[in-house]
Scaffold this motif. Structure first.
Motif, mmCIF file in Angstrom:
data_model
loop_
_atom_site.group_PDB
_atom_site.id
_atom_site.type_symbol
_atom_site.label_atom_id
_atom_site.label_comp_id
_atom_site.label_asym_id
_atom_site.label_seq_id
_atom_site.Cartn_x
_atom_site.Cartn_y
_atom_site.Cartn_z
ATOM 1 N N VAL A 95 0.843 -1.195 0.000
ATOM 2 C CA VAL A 95 0.000 0.000 0.000
ATOM 3 C C VAL A 95 0.881 1.249 0.000
ATOM 4 C CG1 VAL A 95 -1.834 1.252 1.194
ATOM 5 C CG2 VAL A 95 -1.762 -1.255 1.303
ATOM 6 N N PHE A 96 0.701 2.107 -1.011
ATOM 7 C CA PHE A 96 1.446 3.359 -1.133
ATOM 8 C C PHE A 96 0.508 4.507 -0.776
ATOM 9 C CE2 PHE A 96 5.376 2.313 -3.652
ATOM 10 C CZ PHE A 96 5.204 0.937 -3.603
ATOM 11 N N LEU A 97 0.900 5.324 0.206
ATOM 12 C CA LEU A 97 0.017 6.387 0.665
ATOM 13 C C LEU A 97 0.822 7.546 1.226
ATOM 14 C CD1 LEU A 97 -1.570 5.302 4.074
ATOM 15 C CD2 LEU A 97 0.354 4.137 3.032
ATOM 16 N N SER A 98 0.117 8.642 1.505
ATOM 17 C CA SER A 98 0.728 9.848 2.055
ATOM 18 C C SER A 98 -0.237 10.436 3.081
ATOM 19 C CB SER A 98 0.982 10.858 0.935
ATOM 20 O OG SER A 98 -0.227 11.509 0.571
ATOM 21 N N PRO A 99 0.166 11.499 3.796
ATOM 22 C CA PRO A 99 -0.764 12.137 4.731
ATOM 23 C C PRO A 99 -2.035 12.657 4.067
ATOM 24 C CG PRO A 99 1.467 12.805 5.234
ATOM 25 C CD PRO A 99 1.528 12.053 3.931
ATOM 26 N N ARG A 153 -0.550 -8.540 7.032
ATOM 27 C CA ARG A 153 -0.344 -8.886 5.622
ATOM 28 C C ARG A 153 -0.148 -7.627 4.777
ATOM 29 N NH1 ARG A 153 -3.773 -10.709 2.570
ATOM 30 N NH2 ARG A 153 -2.333 -11.801 1.173
ATOM 31 N N HIS A 154 -0.086 -6.475 5.412
ATOM 32 C CA HIS A 154 0.097 -5.221 4.682
ATOM 33 C C HIS A 154 1.505 -4.675 4.890
ATOM 34 C CE1 HIS A 154 -4.337 -5.306 4.802
ATOM 35 N NE2 HIS A 154 -4.263 -4.576 3.698
ATOM 36 N N ILE A 155 2.082 -4.188 3.796
ATOM 37 C CA ILE A 155 3.329 -3.425 3.841
ATOM 38 C C ILE A 155 3.011 -2.029 3.306
ATOM 39 C CG2 ILE A 155 5.638 -3.147 2.875
ATOM 40 C CD1 ILE A 155 5.923 -6.165 2.869
ATOM 41 N N LEU A 156 3.313 -1.013 4.117
ATOM 42 C CA LEU A 156 2.998 0.362 3.756
ATOM 43 C C LEU A 156 4.240 1.110 3.306
ATOM 44 C CD1 LEU A 156 0.720 1.310 6.796
ATOM 45 C CD2 LEU A 156 0.137 0.006 4.745
ATOM 46 N N VAL A 157 4.080 1.921 2.277
ATOM 47 C CA VAL A 157 5.111 2.854 1.838
ATOM 48 C C VAL A 157 4.513 4.244 2.031
ATOM 49 C CG1 VAL A 157 6.570 3.620 -0.058
ATOM 50 C CG2 VAL A 157 6.000 1.187 0.175
ATOM 51 N N TYR A 158 5.016 4.955 3.041
ATOM 52 C CA TYR A 158 4.386 6.194 3.495
ATOM 53 C C TYR A 158 5.301 7.368 3.172
ATOM 54 C CZ TYR A 158 1.640 9.134 6.719
ATOM 55 O OH TYR A 158 0.830 10.097 7.283
ATOM 56 N N ILE A 159 4.869 8.254 2.287
ATOM 57 C CA ILE A 159 5.707 9.361 1.840
ATOM 58 C C ILE A 159 5.039 10.696 2.167
ATOM 59 C CG2 ILE A 159 6.633 7.934 -0.011
ATOM 60 C CD1 ILE A 159 4.970 9.720 -1.938
ATOM 61 N N PHE A 218 -2.255 3.550 14.057
ATOM 62 C CA PHE A 218 -2.777 2.258 13.590
ATOM 63 C C PHE A 218 -1.870 1.598 12.553
ATOM 64 C CE2 PHE A 218 -4.749 5.084 10.470
ATOM 65 C CZ PHE A 218 -4.701 4.345 9.296
ATOM 66 N N PHE A 219 -0.826 2.309 12.075
ATOM 67 C CA PHE A 219 0.141 1.681 11.180
ATOM 68 C C PHE A 219 0.910 0.559 11.896
ATOM 69 C CE2 PHE A 219 0.985 5.166 7.741
ATOM 70 C CZ PHE A 219 -0.371 5.229 7.501
ATOM 71 N N ARG A 220 0.860 0.550 13.226
ATOM 72 C CA ARG A 220 1.538 -0.509 13.973
ATOM 73 C C ARG A 220 0.969 -1.890 13.663
ATOM 74 N NH1 ARG A 220 1.245 1.906 20.019
ATOM 75 N NH2 ARG A 220 -0.797 2.518 19.198
ATOM 76 N N GLN A 221 -0.229 -1.918 13.108
ATOM 77 C CA GLN A 221 -0.857 -3.195 12.786
ATOM 78 C C GLN A 221 -0.280 -3.822 11.516
ATOM 79 O OE1 GLN A 221 -5.198 -2.625 12.813
ATOM 80 N NE2 GLN A 221 -4.883 -0.852 14.147
ATOM 81 N N ALA A 222 0.390 -3.017 10.689
ATOM 82 C CA ALA A 222 0.947 -3.524 9.432
ATOM 83 C C ALA A 222 2.204 -4.342 9.706
ATOM 84 C CB ALA A 222 1.277 -2.357 8.502
ATOM 85 N N ALA A 223 2.579 -5.152 8.730
ATOM 86 C CA ALA A 223 3.803 -5.951 8.866
ATOM 87 C C ALA A 223 5.036 -5.049 8.847
ATOM 88 C CB ALA A 223 3.877 -6.980 7.744
ATOM 89 N N PHE A 224 5.076 -4.128 7.889
ATOM 90 C CA PHE A 224 6.202 -3.195 7.758
ATOM 91 C C PHE A 224 5.681 -1.846 7.289
ATOM 92 C CE2 PHE A 224 7.900 -7.420 6.859
ATOM 93 C CZ PHE A 224 9.021 -7.471 7.689
ATOM 94 N N VAL A 225 6.380 -0.796 7.688
ATOM 95 C CA VAL A 225 6.152 0.544 7.159
ATOM 96 C C VAL A 225 7.508 1.081 6.711
ATOM 97 C CG1 VAL A 225 5.326 2.879 7.613
ATOM 98 C CG2 VAL A 225 4.248 0.928 8.776
ATOM 99 N N PHE A 226 7.605 1.467 5.450
ATOM 100 C CA PHE A 226 8.824 2.070 4.918
ATOM 101 C C PHE A 226 8.531 3.542 4.639
ATOM 102 C CE2 PHE A 226 9.161 -2.427 3.782
ATOM 103 C CZ PHE A 226 10.389 -2.733 4.362
ATOM 104 N N THR A 227 9.388 4.419 5.171
ATOM 105 C CA THR A 227 9.145 5.860 5.063
ATOM 106 C C THR A 227 10.474 6.601 5.008
ATOM 107 O OG1 THR A 227 8.050 7.759 6.116
ATOM 108 C CG2 THR A 227 9.023 6.104 7.587
ATOM 109 N N PRO A 228 10.529 7.734 4.283
ATOM 110 C CA PRO A 228 11.779 8.506 4.244
ATOM 111 C C PRO A 228 11.923 9.491 5.394
ATOM 112 C CG PRO A 228 10.214 9.394 2.689
ATOM 113 C CD PRO A 228 9.562 8.184 3.276
ATOM 114 N N TYR A 229 10.843 9.753 6.124
ATOM 115 C CA TYR A 229 10.887 10.705 7.230
ATOM 116 C C TYR A 229 10.413 9.999 8.495
ATOM 117 C CZ TYR A 229 10.541 14.000 3.277
ATOM 118 O OH TYR A 229 10.721 14.671 2.105
ATOM 119 N N LEU A 230 11.163 10.144 9.580
ATOM 120 C CA LEU A 230 10.770 9.448 10.795
ATOM 121 C C LEU A 230 11.265 10.204 12.027
ATOM 122 C CD1 LEU A 230 9.441 6.947 12.042
ATOM 123 C CD2 LEU A 230 11.647 5.780 11.880
#
Length: 283
Positions: A51-55, A68-74, A84-96
Motif C-alpha cells: 500500500v502506497f500512501l501519504s498524509p 499482511r500489509h506493507i505500507l510505503v508512506y511518503i 494504527f500503522f503498527r498493525q501492518a507488517a512493515f512501514v517504509f518511510t523517508p521521514y521518521l
C-alpha cells in the motif's frame, strides 16, 4: 514521466496506490519497486498487500491494516506515523521521528525529485563551480544562509573561485529543473541545509550528481551512518573557513567524490533502496 511512473507501479501485483501524479517521489519509487519486484522471490512478494500512501490519503481507505500489509508512506515531513500503522507488517518511510518510532517502521532514503534530470557526472577538475546552493528561504536555513553569505564576502575579488547562491520564496520556484541540475552537476561542493525536515531531496540529488556534500546535523537514521559528507555544526559557523581552506588546498577531494558516488550507488540508488527493503522483509 509521472503518469508513466504511476502506470509502472500499478502494473505490480497486489499493489494499492493512493498517490496522485503530483507526487514528485513517483519516478524514484517506480524505479525502486521495479527493483524490489525483481529482487524479491514471487512467493515472498505475494504474501503481502503493498500500500502506497501519504498524509493526504483519506485514512478511511486504509484503516483496516493487518500483518499482511506493507505500507510505503511518503510526504510526512514531520516524521509522524499514524498509530494504527503498527498493525501492518512493515512501514517504509523517508521521514521518521526516531523518538516516536514503532518497531515495524524502517526509514529509507528519500531519493531524488522526479523533475530532476540525470546528467553526466563530471570529475571535479572539470567543474567550474566550487560551491552552490539553490533553494527556498526557510527559518531552519537561516544559520546556513548567514554563513553562506559570509563565505562569499570573504572571497577575494581576484580569486578564481566561482560560486552560485540563489534563494527562492518557495519550493521549486527558482531555476527550472534542468537549469538546477546543470548547476548541481557543475558544482564541486553542494550545501545541504535542512528544510521543513532535516532530510531533503538535495542530499540525494547532490550525491547522485557527484558533488561533495556539506551538511549540518542529520537524524540518526541507520543508512546515514556511513554517509561521506563534510558535517558542520547546527550554526554552520565552520562553513566559510572550511570552504576557503578547501579552495586553497584541494587534496582529498577526488577520493571523497569517489566515496560519495560509491555510497550513493550502494545505499541511495533505486537498487540500493530496494535491497534494504527486500532484506528487511526477508528477515
Amino acid at each position: 514521466m509521472f503518469y508513466d511512473a504511476l502506470a509502472r507501479l500499478k502494473s505490480l501485483p497486489q499493489l494499492h496506490l493512493y498517490l496522485t501524479p503530483e507526487c514528485v517521489e513517483l519516478p524514484f519509487l517506480a524505479d525502486v519497486f521495479a527493483c524490489v519486484f525483481a529482487q524479491m522471490s514471487a512467493s515472498l512478494w505475494s504474501q503481502y498487500e503493498w500500500v502506497f500512501l501519504s498524509p493526504r490519503t483519506p485514512l478511511a481507505l486504509v484503516k483496516d491494516m493487518t500483518d499482511r500489509h506493507i505500507l510505503v508512506y511518503i510526504g510526512n515531513e514531520k516524521g509522524n506515523i499514524p498509530a494504527f500503522f503498527r498493525q501492518a507488517a512493515f512501514v517504509f518511510t523517508p521521514y521518521l521521528d526516531m523518538g516516536n518510532a514503532y518497531a515495524n517502521v524502517q526509514v529509507i532514503p528519500l531519493g531524488w525529485n522526479g523533475h530532476m534530470p540525470l546528467l553526466p557526472v563530471l570529475p571535479l577538475p572539470q567543474r567550474d563551480l566550487f560551491f552552490s546552493f539553490v533553494g527556498q528561504v526557510l527559518s531552519e536555513r537561516l544559520p546556513f544562509i548567514t554563513q553562506g553569505l559570509n563565505f562569499l564576502g570573504h572571497v577575494k575579488p581576484h580569486d578564481k573561485l566561482k560560486a552560485y547562491l540563489t534563494l527562492t520564496p518557495r519550493f521549486q520556484s527558482g531555476l527550472s529543473s534542468s537549469d538546477y541540475a546543470d548547476i548541481l552537476h557543475r558544482s564541486c561542493f553542494a550545501a545541504v541545509p535542512p528544510g521543513v525536515s532535516p532530510i531533503t531531496f538535495r542530499l540525494f540529488e547532490a550525491l547522485r550528481a557527484g558533488c561533495l556534500v556539506v551538511t549540518g546535523p542529520l537524524p540518526p537514521y541507520p543508512y546515514l551512518e556511513d554517509l561521506p559528507a563534510l558535517r558542520v555544526s547546527a550554526d554552520w559557523s565552520e562553513l566559510s573557513p572550511f570552504l576557503l581552506g578547501a579552495f586553497k588546498n584541494s587534496r582529498g577531494m577526488k577520493e571523497l567524490q569517489q566515496q560519495s558516488l560509491a555510497y550513493y550507488a550502494r545505499v541511495c540508488s533505486a537498487g540500493g533502496v530496494a535491497r534494504q527493503i527486500v532484506e528487511a522483509v526477508a528477515n
